[in-house]
Design an enzyme around this catalytic site. Structure first.
Site, PDB file in Angstrom:
ATOM      1  N   LYS A  36      -2.948   7.299  15.084  1.00 42.81           N
ATOM      2  CA  LYS A  36      -3.350   6.607  13.856  1.00 42.81           C
ATOM      3  C   LYS A  36      -4.877   6.644  13.734  1.00 42.81           C
ATOM      4  O   LYS A  36      -5.519   7.551  14.258  1.00 42.81           O
ATOM      5  CB  LYS A  36      -2.808   5.179  13.860  1.00 42.81           C
ATOM      6  CG  LYS A  36      -1.286   5.092  13.959  1.00 42.81           C
ATOM      7  CD  LYS A  36      -0.620   5.624  12.711  1.00 42.81           C
ATOM      8  CE  LYS A  36       0.897   5.432  12.757  1.00 42.81           C
ATOM      9  NZ  LYS A  36       1.553   5.891  11.516  1.00 42.81           N
ATOM     10  N   ARG A  93       2.544   6.065  -3.145  1.00 40.42           N
ATOM     11  CA  ARG A  93       3.632   6.951  -3.550  1.00 40.42           C
ATOM     12  C   ARG A  93       3.837   6.925  -5.066  1.00 40.42           C
ATOM     13  O   ARG A  93       4.040   7.971  -5.695  1.00 40.42           O
ATOM     14  CB  ARG A  93       4.930   6.574  -2.816  1.00 40.42           C
ATOM     15  CG  ARG A  93       4.919   7.018  -1.352  1.00 40.42           C
ATOM     16  CD  ARG A  93       5.978   6.293  -0.521  1.00 40.42           C
ATOM     17  NE  ARG A  93       6.114   6.870   0.820  1.00 40.42           N
ATOM     18  CZ  ARG A  93       5.258   6.664   1.811  1.00 40.42           C
ATOM     19  NH1 ARG A  93       4.200   5.893   1.623  1.00 40.42           N
ATOM     20  NH2 ARG A  93       5.455   7.228   2.994  1.00 40.42           N
ATOM     21  N   LYS A  95       0.834  -1.205   0.000  1.00 44.82           N
ATOM     22  CA  LYS A  95       0.000   0.000   0.000  1.00 44.82           C
ATOM     23  C   LYS A  95       0.869   1.255   0.000  1.00 44.82           C
ATOM     24  O   LYS A  95       0.597   2.213  -0.741  1.00 44.82           O
ATOM     25  CB  LYS A  95      -0.901  -0.021   1.226  1.00 44.82           C
ATOM     26  CG  LYS A  95      -1.682   1.257   1.475  1.00 44.82           C
ATOM     27  CD  LYS A  95      -2.587   1.143   2.678  1.00 44.82           C
ATOM     28  CE  LYS A  95      -1.825   1.101   3.997  1.00 44.82           C
ATOM     29  NZ  LYS A  95      -1.349   2.440   4.437  1.00 44.82           N
ATOM     30  N   GLN A 123       4.676  11.487   7.882  1.00 43.18           N
ATOM     31  CA  GLN A 123       3.910  11.802   6.670  1.00 43.18           C
ATOM     32  C   GLN A 123       3.936  13.291   6.354  1.00 43.18           C
ATOM     33  O   GLN A 123       3.853  13.678   5.187  1.00 43.18           O
ATOM     34  CB  GLN A 123       2.472  11.317   6.820  1.00 43.18           C
ATOM     35  CG  GLN A 123       2.353   9.806   6.868  1.00 43.18           C
ATOM     36  CD  GLN A 123       0.978   9.322   7.287  1.00 43.18           C
ATOM     37  OE1 GLN A 123       0.099  10.130   7.613  1.00 43.18           O
ATOM     38  NE2 GLN A 123       0.782   8.018   7.286  1.00 43.18           N
ATOM     39  N   SER A 173       4.247  12.404  13.171  1.00 43.87           N
ATOM     40  CA  SER A 173       4.165  11.570  11.970  1.00 43.87           C
ATOM     41  C   SER A 173       5.222  11.980  10.963  1.00 43.87           C
ATOM     42  O   SER A 173       5.489  13.174  10.772  1.00 43.87           O
ATOM     43  CB  SER A 173       2.777  11.695  11.329  1.00 43.87           C
ATOM     44  OG  SER A 173       2.724  11.005  10.101  1.00 43.87           O
ATOM     45  N   ASP A 180       3.961  -0.229  11.486  1.00 40.13           N
ATOM     46  CA  ASP A 180       2.706  -0.861  11.073  1.00 40.13           C
ATOM     47  C   ASP A 180       2.701  -2.373  11.290  1.00 40.13           C
ATOM     48  O   ASP A 180       1.722  -3.043  10.928  1.00 40.13           O
ATOM     49  CB  ASP A 180       2.404  -0.543   9.605  1.00 40.13           C
ATOM     50  CG  ASP A 180       1.871   0.870   9.421  1.00 40.13           C
ATOM     51  OD1 ASP A 180       1.326   1.424  10.405  1.00 40.13           O
ATOM     52  OD2 ASP A 180       1.987   1.424   8.318  1.00 40.13           O
ATOM     53  N   LYS A 240      -9.296  -1.251   4.321  1.00 43.16           N
ATOM     54  CA  LYS A 240      -8.479  -0.042   4.183  1.00 43.16           C
ATOM     55  C   LYS A 240      -7.105  -0.366   3.622  1.00 43.16           C
ATOM     56  O   LYS A 240      -6.541   0.401   2.841  1.00 43.16           O
ATOM     57  CB  LYS A 240      -8.353   0.663   5.528  1.00 43.16           C
ATOM     58  CG  LYS A 240      -7.621   1.999   5.458  1.00 43.16           C
ATOM     59  CD  LYS A 240      -7.630   2.694   6.803  1.00 43.16           C
ATOM     60  CE  LYS A 240      -7.127   4.120   6.672  1.00 43.16           C
ATOM     61  NZ  LYS A 240      -5.731   4.200   6.228  1.00 43.16           N
ATOM     62  N   ARG A 246      -8.017  12.833  13.828  1.00 48.16           N
ATOM     63  CA  ARG A 246      -6.551  12.853  13.795  1.00 48.16           C
ATOM     64  C   ARG A 246      -6.027  14.272  13.548  1.00 48.16           C
ATOM     65  O   ARG A 246      -6.574  15.020  12.742  1.00 48.16           O
ATOM     66  CB  ARG A 246      -6.021  11.901  12.716  1.00 48.16           C
ATOM     67  CG  ARG A 246      -6.380  10.457  12.993  1.00 48.16           C
ATOM     68  CD  ARG A 246      -6.002   9.535  11.860  1.00 48.16           C
ATOM     69  NE  ARG A 246      -4.564   9.417  11.688  1.00 48.16           N
ATOM     70  CZ  ARG A 246      -4.001   8.652  10.758  1.00 48.16           C
ATOM     71  NH1 ARG A 246      -4.753   7.949   9.925  1.00 48.16           N
ATOM     72  NH2 ARG A 246      -2.688   8.589  10.649  1.00 48.16           N
TER      73      ARG A 246
END
Length: 431
Positions: free
Chosen positions: A336, A26, A21, A166, A164, A309, A410, A120
Protein backbone atom coordinates in the site's frame (compact mmCIF):
# COMPACT_ATOMS: atom_id res chain seq x y z
CA UNK A 1 1.76 19.36 9.89
CA UNK A 2 1.88 17.10 12.93
CA UNK A 3 -0.90 16.10 15.31
CA UNK A 4 -0.62 15.74 19.08
CA UNK A 5 -2.96 13.02 20.41
CA UNK A 6 -3.54 13.21 24.15
CA UNK A 7 -5.19 10.63 26.43
CA UNK A 8 -8.96 11.03 26.15
CA UNK A 9 -11.38 9.85 28.85
CA UNK A 10 -14.64 9.92 26.92
CA UNK A 11 -16.13 10.34 23.43
CA UNK A 12 -19.76 11.20 22.79
CA UNK A 13 -21.90 12.59 20.00
CA UNK A 14 -23.18 11.91 16.50
CA UNK A 15 -21.49 12.17 13.09
CA UNK A 16 -22.40 11.47 9.48
CA UNK A 17 -20.11 8.90 7.88
CA UNK A 18 -17.91 10.25 5.15
CA UNK A 19 -19.05 9.34 1.63
CA UNK A 20 -17.27 6.27 0.24
CA UNK A 21 -13.98 7.01 -1.52
CA UNK A 22 -14.05 3.65 -3.33
CA UNK A 23 -17.52 4.15 -4.77
CA UNK A 24 -16.87 7.80 -5.62
CA UNK A 25 -13.77 7.05 -7.68
CA UNK A 26 -15.59 4.26 -9.52
CA UNK A 27 -18.67 6.39 -10.24
CA UNK A 28 -16.48 9.23 -11.49
CA UNK A 29 -14.72 6.87 -13.87
CA UNK A 30 -17.82 5.22 -15.33
CA UNK A 31 -19.42 8.67 -15.73
CA UNK A 32 -16.36 9.83 -17.66
CA UNK A 33 -16.43 6.71 -19.86
CA UNK A 34 -20.10 7.33 -20.73
CA UNK A 35 -21.32 9.43 -23.62
CA UNK A 36 -23.84 11.81 -22.10
CA UNK A 37 -24.35 13.44 -18.72
CA UNK A 38 -24.32 11.57 -15.38
CA UNK A 39 -25.05 12.86 -11.89
CA UNK A 40 -23.34 11.63 -8.71
CA UNK A 41 -24.99 12.58 -5.42
CA UNK A 42 -22.95 12.99 -2.20
CA UNK A 43 -19.50 12.29 -3.74
CA UNK A 44 -16.53 11.98 -1.42
CA UNK A 45 -14.04 14.82 -1.16
CA UNK A 46 -10.57 13.47 -0.51
CA UNK A 47 -7.19 13.50 -2.19
CA UNK A 48 -8.00 10.23 -3.99
CA UNK A 49 -11.39 11.29 -5.32
CA UNK A 50 -10.05 14.75 -6.16
CA UNK A 51 -7.23 13.09 -8.11
CA UNK A 52 -9.81 11.19 -10.18
CA UNK A 53 -11.78 14.41 -10.75
CA UNK A 54 -8.65 16.20 -11.91
CA UNK A 55 -7.53 13.41 -14.22
CA UNK A 56 -10.87 12.76 -15.93
CA UNK A 57 -11.18 16.52 -16.48
CA UNK A 58 -7.75 16.51 -18.11
CA UNK A 59 -8.92 13.60 -20.25
CA UNK A 60 -11.89 15.61 -21.52
CA UNK A 61 -14.78 15.14 -19.10
CA UNK A 62 -16.83 18.27 -18.37
CA UNK A 63 -17.52 18.63 -14.63
CA UNK A 64 -19.92 20.86 -12.72
CA UNK A 65 -20.31 20.54 -8.95
CA UNK A 66 -22.24 21.95 -6.02
CA UNK A 67 -22.47 20.93 -2.35
CA UNK A 68 -24.83 18.02 -3.06
CA UNK A 69 -23.79 16.57 -6.38
CA UNK A 70 -21.35 16.44 -9.27
CA UNK A 71 -22.56 16.47 -12.90
CA UNK A 72 -20.24 14.90 -15.49
CA UNK A 73 -20.44 14.90 -19.26
CA UNK A 74 -18.22 12.04 -20.31
CA UNK A 75 -15.71 11.56 -23.11
CA UNK A 76 -16.79 7.97 -23.81
CA UNK A 77 -14.24 5.99 -25.80
CA UNK A 78 -12.38 9.10 -26.97
CA UNK A 79 -10.36 10.80 -24.22
CA UNK A 80 -8.53 14.01 -25.05
CA UNK A 81 -4.97 13.75 -26.32
CA UNK A 82 -3.22 14.73 -23.09
CA UNK A 83 0.48 14.00 -22.65
CA UNK A 84 0.74 13.84 -18.85
CA UNK A 85 -1.46 12.87 -15.91
CA UNK A 86 -0.74 13.49 -12.24
CA UNK A 87 -2.61 11.15 -9.91
CA UNK A 88 -0.83 12.50 -6.82
CA UNK A 89 -0.55 9.71 -4.25
CA UNK A 90 -3.66 7.81 -5.38
CA UNK A 91 -2.70 4.25 -6.28
CA UNK A 92 -6.19 3.07 -7.26
CA UNK A 93 -6.66 6.11 -9.52
CA UNK A 94 -3.33 5.41 -11.22
CA UNK A 95 -4.15 1.76 -11.82
CA UNK A 96 -7.69 2.39 -13.08
CA UNK A 97 -6.46 5.07 -15.49
CA UNK A 98 -3.50 3.08 -16.79
CA UNK A 99 -5.98 1.00 -18.80
CA UNK A 100 -7.95 4.06 -19.91
CA UNK A 101 -4.69 5.65 -21.04
CA UNK A 102 -4.31 2.90 -23.62
CA UNK A 103 -7.18 4.54 -25.54
CA UNK A 104 -4.93 7.56 -26.16
CA UNK A 105 -1.84 7.82 -28.38
CA UNK A 106 0.53 8.40 -25.44
CA UNK A 107 0.13 9.35 -21.77
CA UNK A 108 2.84 9.68 -19.13
CA UNK A 109 1.93 9.24 -15.46
CA UNK A 110 4.34 11.42 -13.48
CA UNK A 111 5.87 10.60 -10.11
CA UNK A 112 5.13 13.33 -7.53
CA UNK A 113 5.28 11.09 -4.44
CA UNK A 114 8.58 9.18 -4.84
CA UNK A 115 8.58 8.10 -1.17
CA UNK A 116 5.07 6.63 -1.26
CA UNK A 117 3.21 5.82 -4.50
CA UNK A 118 6.52 6.05 -6.32
CA UNK A 119 7.70 2.94 -4.44
CA UNK A 120 4.63 0.81 -5.21
CA UNK A 121 4.82 -1.90 -7.91
CA UNK A 122 2.47 -2.15 -10.90
CA UNK A 123 4.18 -4.96 -12.83
CA UNK A 124 1.17 -7.30 -13.02
CA UNK A 125 -1.05 -4.67 -14.65
CA UNK A 126 1.77 -3.60 -16.97
CA UNK A 127 2.16 -7.20 -18.14
CA UNK A 128 -1.59 -7.51 -18.78
CA UNK A 129 -1.67 -4.27 -20.80
CA UNK A 130 1.30 -5.48 -22.82
CA UNK A 131 -0.58 -8.71 -23.58
CA UNK A 132 -3.32 -6.49 -25.01
CA UNK A 133 -0.89 -4.69 -27.33
CA UNK A 134 -0.13 -1.54 -25.36
CA UNK A 135 3.44 -0.30 -25.21
CA UNK A 136 4.48 0.52 -21.64
CA UNK A 137 7.63 2.35 -20.57
CA UNK A 138 8.33 2.10 -16.83
CA UNK A 139 10.97 2.06 -14.09
CA UNK A 140 11.07 -1.59 -12.97
CA UNK A 141 7.28 -1.57 -12.70
CA UNK A 142 7.13 1.80 -10.94
CA UNK A 143 6.44 5.44 -11.79
CA UNK A 144 6.96 7.33 -14.00
CA UNK A 145 5.01 5.17 -16.44
CA UNK A 146 4.29 6.00 -20.09
CA UNK A 147 1.57 4.12 -21.99
CA UNK A 148 1.20 4.11 -25.77
CA UNK A 149 -1.87 2.75 -27.53
CA UNK A 150 -0.22 0.89 -30.42
CA UNK A 151 -2.44 -2.15 -31.25
CA UNK A 152 -4.50 -2.16 -28.05
CA UNK A 153 -7.23 -4.81 -28.22
CA UNK A 154 -9.23 -7.35 -26.26
CA UNK A 155 -8.97 -11.11 -26.33
CA UNK A 156 -7.62 -13.57 -23.78
CA UNK A 157 -5.93 -11.78 -20.90
CA UNK A 158 -4.17 -13.19 -17.85
CA UNK A 159 -3.50 -11.05 -14.77
CA UNK A 160 -2.14 -11.87 -11.33
CA UNK A 161 -4.37 -11.05 -8.38
CA UNK A 162 -1.82 -11.86 -5.69
CA UNK A 163 -0.70 -8.26 -5.01
CA UNK A 164 -3.79 -6.16 -5.69
CA UNK A 165 -7.34 -6.52 -6.98
CA UNK A 166 -7.00 -3.04 -8.55
CA UNK A 167 -5.24 -4.54 -11.59
CA UNK A 168 -8.27 -6.70 -12.32
CA UNK A 169 -10.70 -3.83 -11.74
CA UNK A 170 -8.71 -1.69 -14.17
CA UNK A 171 -9.11 -4.30 -16.91
CA UNK A 172 -12.81 -4.73 -16.15
CA UNK A 173 -13.39 -1.03 -16.70
CA UNK A 174 -11.71 -0.91 -20.12
CA UNK A 175 -12.42 -4.25 -21.85
CA UNK A 176 -16.16 -3.62 -22.46
CA UNK A 177 -15.24 -0.65 -24.69
CA UNK A 178 -12.92 -2.61 -26.99
CA UNK A 179 -13.97 -4.00 -30.36
CA UNK A 180 -13.16 -7.58 -29.42
CA UNK A 181 -14.77 -9.79 -26.80
CA UNK A 182 -12.42 -10.52 -23.89
CA UNK A 183 -11.78 -13.27 -21.38
CA UNK A 184 -9.83 -12.50 -18.22
CA UNK A 185 -8.17 -15.25 -16.22
CA UNK A 186 -6.92 -14.30 -12.76
CA UNK A 187 -3.69 -16.05 -11.83
CA UNK A 188 -2.68 -17.14 -8.35
CA UNK A 189 -4.84 -15.88 -5.50
CA UNK A 190 -7.12 -12.85 -5.78
CA UNK A 191 -6.75 -10.38 -2.94
CA UNK A 192 -9.66 -8.22 -1.75
CA UNK A 193 -12.39 -10.03 -3.67
CA UNK A 194 -15.02 -7.90 -1.96
CA UNK A 195 -13.57 -4.81 -3.65
CA UNK A 196 -13.88 -6.50 -7.05
CA UNK A 197 -17.51 -7.01 -6.09
CA UNK A 198 -17.85 -3.24 -5.73
CA UNK A 199 -16.37 -2.76 -9.20
CA UNK A 200 -18.81 -5.27 -10.71
CA UNK A 201 -21.70 -3.60 -8.88
CA UNK A 202 -20.81 -0.18 -10.32
CA UNK A 203 -20.28 -1.61 -13.82
CA UNK A 204 -23.71 -3.23 -13.72
CA UNK A 205 -25.28 0.04 -12.60
CA UNK A 206 -23.57 1.74 -15.57
CA UNK A 207 -25.17 -0.70 -18.01
CA UNK A 208 -22.16 -2.94 -18.60
CA UNK A 209 -22.60 -6.71 -18.90
CA UNK A 210 -19.87 -8.99 -17.52
CA UNK A 211 -20.09 -12.71 -16.83
CA UNK A 212 -18.07 -13.57 -13.72
CA UNK A 213 -17.34 -16.99 -12.23
CA UNK A 214 -18.47 -17.53 -8.66
CA UNK A 215 -14.87 -17.41 -7.39
CA UNK A 216 -14.13 -14.22 -9.38
CA UNK A 217 -11.19 -15.89 -11.13
CA UNK A 218 -12.64 -15.96 -14.67
CA UNK A 219 -14.54 -13.28 -16.59
CA UNK A 220 -16.17 -13.07 -20.00
CA UNK A 221 -16.66 -9.52 -21.28
CA UNK A 222 -18.50 -8.78 -24.53
CA UNK A 223 -16.85 -6.01 -26.53
CA UNK A 224 -18.47 -3.03 -28.28
CA UNK A 225 -20.43 -2.05 -25.16
CA UNK A 226 -21.13 1.54 -24.09
CA UNK A 227 -21.36 3.05 -20.63
CA UNK A 228 -24.77 4.60 -20.00
CA UNK A 229 -25.18 8.05 -18.48
CA UNK A 230 -26.89 7.52 -15.12
CA UNK A 231 -27.63 8.94 -11.68
CA UNK A 232 -25.68 7.49 -8.75
CA UNK A 233 -25.83 7.99 -4.97
CA UNK A 234 -22.66 7.38 -2.96
CA UNK A 235 -23.08 5.44 0.28
CA UNK A 236 -21.25 6.05 3.55
CA UNK A 237 -17.63 4.95 3.86
CA UNK A 238 -16.78 1.97 6.07
CA UNK A 239 -12.95 2.15 5.76
CA UNK A 240 -12.81 5.66 7.23
CA UNK A 241 -15.55 4.95 9.74
CA UNK A 242 -13.58 1.92 10.98
CA UNK A 243 -11.16 4.25 12.78
CA UNK A 244 -14.00 6.26 14.34
CA UNK A 245 -15.69 3.05 15.54
CA UNK A 246 -12.38 1.73 16.90
CA UNK A 247 -11.80 5.00 18.76
CA UNK A 248 -15.27 4.73 20.30
CA UNK A 249 -14.58 1.12 21.30
CA UNK A 250 -11.33 1.70 23.19
CA UNK A 251 -12.48 4.56 25.49
CA UNK A 252 -15.67 5.20 27.43
CA UNK A 253 -18.10 6.45 24.80
CA UNK A 254 -21.60 6.97 23.48
CA UNK A 255 -21.08 7.51 19.75
CA UNK A 256 -23.49 7.26 16.83
CA UNK A 257 -22.41 7.10 13.17
CA UNK A 258 -25.01 7.53 10.42
CA UNK A 259 -25.08 6.45 6.72
CA UNK A 260 -23.50 3.00 7.12
CA UNK A 261 -25.66 0.55 5.18
CA UNK A 262 -26.07 -2.86 6.83
CA UNK A 263 -26.03 -4.73 3.50
CA UNK A 264 -23.26 -2.74 1.82
CA UNK A 265 -20.86 -4.61 -0.47
CA UNK A 266 -17.95 -2.78 1.13
CA UNK A 267 -15.82 -5.49 2.70
CA UNK A 268 -14.97 -3.20 5.57
CA UNK A 269 -18.54 -3.52 6.76
CA UNK A 270 -17.06 -6.54 8.56
CA UNK A 271 -15.41 -4.23 11.11
CA UNK A 272 -18.81 -4.04 12.82
CA UNK A 273 -18.73 -7.82 13.28
CA UNK A 274 -15.08 -7.74 14.39
CA UNK A 275 -15.84 -5.21 17.13
CA UNK A 276 -18.86 -7.23 18.24
CA UNK A 277 -16.70 -10.36 18.40
CA UNK A 278 -14.28 -8.42 20.60
CA UNK A 279 -17.12 -7.73 23.00
CA UNK A 280 -17.82 -4.11 22.12
CA UNK A 281 -21.34 -2.90 22.99
CA UNK A 282 -22.49 -2.04 19.48
CA UNK A 283 -25.77 -1.99 17.53
CA UNK A 284 -26.28 -1.58 13.78
CA UNK A 285 -29.79 -0.85 12.53
CA UNK A 286 -31.28 1.21 9.70
CA UNK A 287 -27.91 2.48 8.57
CA UNK A 288 -26.96 3.65 12.06
CA UNK A 289 -24.09 2.28 14.17
CA UNK A 290 -24.24 3.03 17.91
CA UNK A 291 -21.22 2.28 20.11
CA UNK A 292 -21.09 2.37 23.90
CA UNK A 293 -17.38 1.88 24.46
CA UNK A 294 -15.03 1.52 27.36
CA UNK A 295 -15.99 -1.97 28.48
CA UNK A 296 -13.41 -4.80 28.57
CA UNK A 297 -12.59 -6.23 25.14
CA UNK A 298 -11.42 -9.73 24.27
CA UNK A 299 -8.96 -10.90 21.64
CA UNK A 300 -9.92 -12.85 18.52
CA UNK A 301 -8.72 -14.25 15.18
CA UNK A 302 -9.83 -12.52 11.99
CA UNK A 303 -9.35 -12.97 8.22
CA UNK A 304 -8.09 -9.52 7.27
CA UNK A 305 -8.59 -10.03 3.53
CA UNK A 306 -12.30 -9.57 4.14
CA UNK A 307 -11.83 -5.97 5.38
CA UNK A 308 -8.44 -4.85 4.06
CA UNK A 309 -8.79 -1.10 4.65
CA UNK A 310 -10.20 -1.66 8.14
CA UNK A 311 -7.47 -3.97 9.43
CA UNK A 312 -5.17 -1.31 10.89
CA UNK A 313 -8.00 0.29 12.88
CA UNK A 314 -9.03 -3.11 14.26
CA UNK A 315 -5.41 -3.86 15.16
CA UNK A 316 -5.35 -0.58 17.10
CA UNK A 317 -8.50 -1.63 18.98
CA UNK A 318 -7.05 -5.06 19.75
CA UNK A 319 -4.01 -3.41 21.37
CA UNK A 320 -6.31 -2.85 24.38
CA UNK A 321 -8.07 -6.24 24.36
CA UNK A 322 -7.48 -9.04 26.84
CA UNK A 323 -5.45 -11.83 25.25
CA UNK A 324 -3.69 -12.32 21.90
CA UNK A 325 -5.36 -11.33 18.63
CA UNK A 326 -4.36 -12.58 15.19
CA UNK A 327 -5.13 -10.93 11.87
CA UNK A 328 -4.23 -13.31 9.04
CA UNK A 329 -4.27 -13.27 5.22
CA UNK A 330 -3.09 -9.65 5.17
CA UNK A 331 0.10 -9.74 3.06
CA UNK A 332 -1.39 -7.29 0.56
CA UNK A 333 -1.10 -4.62 3.28
CA UNK A 334 2.63 -4.61 2.49
CA UNK A 335 1.98 -3.11 -0.96
CA UNK A 336 0.00 0.00 0.00
CA UNK A 337 1.16 3.61 0.57
CA UNK A 338 3.74 2.06 2.88
CA UNK A 339 4.36 -1.42 4.23
CA UNK A 340 1.30 -1.42 6.47
CA UNK A 341 2.61 -4.39 8.44
CA UNK A 342 6.27 -3.63 9.21
CA UNK A 343 6.03 0.17 9.19
CA UNK A 344 2.80 0.34 11.19
CA UNK A 345 3.86 -2.20 13.81
CA UNK A 346 7.20 -0.47 14.30
CA UNK A 347 5.36 2.73 15.21
CA UNK A 348 2.92 0.91 17.50
CA UNK A 349 5.89 -0.61 19.33
CA UNK A 350 7.35 2.86 19.90
CA UNK A 351 4.10 3.82 21.64
CA UNK A 352 4.25 0.73 23.85
CA UNK A 353 2.09 -1.84 22.05
CA UNK A 354 3.13 -5.50 22.06
CA UNK A 355 2.85 -6.63 18.44
CA UNK A 356 4.49 -9.19 16.16
CA UNK A 357 4.49 -9.74 12.42
CA UNK A 358 4.62 -12.65 10.04
CA UNK A 359 4.73 -12.35 6.26
CA UNK A 360 0.94 -12.34 6.07
CA UNK A 361 -0.09 -11.95 9.72
CA UNK A 362 -0.29 -9.37 12.47
CA UNK A 363 -0.27 -10.65 16.06
CA UNK A 364 -1.26 -8.39 18.95
CA UNK A 365 -0.69 -9.16 22.61
CA UNK A 366 -3.28 -6.97 24.26
CA UNK A 367 -2.58 -4.45 27.00
CA UNK A 368 -5.96 -3.63 28.56
CA UNK A 369 -4.22 -1.29 31.00
CA UNK A 370 -3.17 0.98 28.12
CA UNK A 371 0.17 1.86 26.51
CA UNK A 372 2.88 4.31 27.55
CA UNK A 373 2.93 6.77 24.64
CA UNK A 374 5.09 9.85 25.15
CA UNK A 375 6.79 9.46 21.76
CA UNK A 376 6.97 10.97 18.29
CA UNK A 377 5.93 8.52 15.61
CA UNK A 378 6.19 8.41 11.83
CA UNK A 379 3.02 7.61 9.91
CA UNK A 380 4.95 7.07 6.63
CA UNK A 381 2.65 9.45 4.69
CA UNK A 382 -0.13 6.86 4.96
CA UNK A 383 -3.70 7.95 5.76
CA UNK A 384 -4.74 4.58 7.24
CA UNK A 385 -1.67 4.50 9.48
CA UNK A 386 -2.35 8.07 10.69
CA UNK A 387 -5.96 7.28 11.63
CA UNK A 388 -5.08 4.02 13.36
CA UNK A 389 -2.17 5.43 15.35
CA UNK A 390 -4.57 8.11 16.57
CA UNK A 391 -6.84 5.39 17.97
CA UNK A 392 -3.92 3.97 19.92
CA UNK A 393 -2.98 7.43 21.18
CA UNK A 394 -6.36 7.98 22.80
CA UNK A 395 -5.50 5.25 25.34
CA UNK A 396 -1.82 6.13 25.81
CA UNK A 397 -0.71 7.35 29.23
CA UNK A 398 1.29 10.19 27.66
CA UNK A 399 0.63 12.17 24.45
CA UNK A 400 1.96 10.95 21.12
CA UNK A 401 2.96 13.16 18.21
CA UNK A 402 2.15 11.88 14.71
CA UNK A 403 4.39 13.30 11.98
CA UNK A 404 2.93 14.60 8.69
CA UNK A 405 -0.63 13.90 9.78
CA UNK A 406 -2.02 16.12 7.01
CA UNK A 407 -1.83 13.08 4.73
CA UNK A 408 -5.03 11.85 6.38
CA UNK A 409 -6.68 14.01 3.69
CA UNK A 410 -5.98 11.27 1.15
CA UNK A 411 -9.23 9.62 2.20
CA UNK A 412 -10.71 11.46 5.21
CA UNK A 413 -9.94 15.21 5.36
CA UNK A 414 -12.41 15.75 8.22
CA UNK A 415 -11.08 12.91 10.40
CA UNK A 416 -9.56 15.02 13.14
CA UNK A 417 -12.46 17.49 13.02
CA UNK A 418 -14.87 14.62 13.60
CA UNK A 419 -12.78 13.21 16.46
CA UNK A 420 -12.58 16.63 18.13
CA UNK A 421 -16.36 17.06 17.76
CA UNK A 422 -16.75 13.78 19.66
CA UNK A 423 -14.44 15.02 22.42
CA UNK A 424 -11.02 13.66 21.46
CA UNK A 425 -8.05 15.71 22.68
CA UNK A 426 -6.16 16.21 19.42
CA UNK A 427 -4.25 19.30 18.28
CA UNK A 428 -2.58 20.33 15.03
CA UNK A 429 1.03 21.50 15.41
CA UNK A 430 3.08 23.37 12.80
CA UNK A 431 6.32 21.60 11.96
Amino acid sequence: MDVIVRPTARLSGEIQALSSKNYTTRYLLVAALAEGTSTIYYPAHSEDSDAMRRCIRDLGAVIEEDQEKIVITGFGKKPSDVRELNVGNAGAVLRFLMSVAALSPEIKFVNTYPESLGKRPHDDLIEALQQMGAEVEHQSGKLPITIRKKAFQGGKIRVSGSVSSQYLSSLLFITPLLEEDSEIEVLHDLKSKVVVGQTLEVLEQAGIHIEASSDLMHFKIPGRQSYQAKEYTVQGDYPGSAAILAAAAVVESDVTVYRLEEHSKQGERAVVDVLKAMGVDLTHQNGVVHVRGGKPMKAGEFDGDEFTDGVLAMVAASVFAEGTSRFYNVENLRYKECDRITDYLNELRKAGARVEERQSEIIVHGRPEGIEGGVEINAHFDHRVIMSLTVAGLRAKQPIRIKDAQHVAKSYPQYFDHLKALGADVEWIEQ
